[in-house]
Design a protein around this motif. Structure first.
Motif, short mmCIF file in Angstrom:
data_model
loop_
_atom_site.label_atom_id
_atom_site.label_comp_id
_atom_site.label_asym_id
_atom_site.label_seq_id
_atom_site.Cartn_x
_atom_site.Cartn_y
_atom_site.Cartn_z
N GLY A 9 56.70 74.43 -72.12
CA GLY A 9 57.00 75.67 -71.40
C GLY A 9 55.74 76.50 -71.15
N SER A 10 54.85 76.52 -72.12
CA SER A 10 53.59 77.25 -71.96
C SER A 10 52.74 76.65 -70.85
CB SER A 10 52.83 77.24 -73.28
OG SER A 10 51.59 77.86 -73.14
N VAL A 11 52.64 75.34 -70.83
CA VAL A 11 51.87 74.66 -69.77
C VAL A 11 52.51 74.92 -68.41
CG1 VAL A 11 51.25 72.39 -68.85
CG2 VAL A 11 50.90 72.90 -71.26
N LEU A 16 52.22 77.60 -63.24
CA LEU A 16 52.89 78.36 -62.20
C LEU A 16 52.10 79.60 -61.82
CD1 LEU A 16 55.47 78.53 -60.45
CD2 LEU A 16 56.45 79.94 -62.27
N VAL A 17 51.64 80.34 -62.82
CA VAL A 17 50.86 81.55 -62.57
C VAL A 17 49.54 81.21 -61.87
CG1 VAL A 17 49.59 83.43 -63.68
CG2 VAL A 17 51.92 82.91 -64.39
N ALA A 18 48.86 80.17 -62.33
CA ALA A 18 47.59 79.78 -61.72
C ALA A 18 47.79 79.33 -60.27
CB ALA A 18 46.94 78.67 -62.54
N THR A 19 48.85 78.61 -60.02
CA THR A 19 49.12 78.14 -58.65
C THR A 19 49.41 79.30 -57.71
OG1 THR A 19 49.97 76.05 -59.49
CG2 THR A 19 50.61 76.66 -57.26
N VAL A 20 50.25 80.21 -58.14
CA VAL A 20 50.58 81.37 -57.31
C VAL A 20 49.34 82.22 -57.07
CG1 VAL A 20 51.91 83.52 -57.24
CG2 VAL A 20 53.02 81.39 -57.92
N ALA A 21 48.52 82.42 -58.09
CA ALA A 21 47.30 83.22 -57.94
C ALA A 21 46.32 82.55 -56.99
CB ALA A 21 46.66 83.43 -59.31
#
Length: 82
Positions: A9-11, A16-21
């Motif tokens: 879940g952490s990965v 997800l956050v890195a991709t959106v950013a």
């Protein structure tokens, strides 16, 4: 077989956050580059009718966004290889 669901879940969350950013930063660069290149109504060139400084600032901001995207992708590749 044991799956560490918390780590999975952490990965997923960090990915997800890195991709959106990263996509948001690249989009911001594209918008800034398009804003600096778009001619205003009634003008024949992009710099006519607008301040030359605003075009330069938009282009510099776009290049900065692209450089940050390149740095993030390079760091990701470095993390995978190392």
């Amino acid at each position: 077989m044991n799956i560490d669901w918390a780590a999975l879940g952490s990965v997923f969350g960090v990915s997800l956050v890195a991709t959106v950013a990263l996509v948001g930063l690249f989009t911001l660069g594209i918008v800034a580059l398009a804003k600096g290149a778009a001619p205003t109504e009634g003008s024949t060139t992009a710099t006519e009718g607008t301040g030359g400084g605003s075009v330069a600032v938009a282009r510099t901001g776009a290049y900065l966004c692209f450089a940050l995207c390149l740095a993030a992708v390079s760091y990701g590749i470095y993390m995978i290889v190392a």
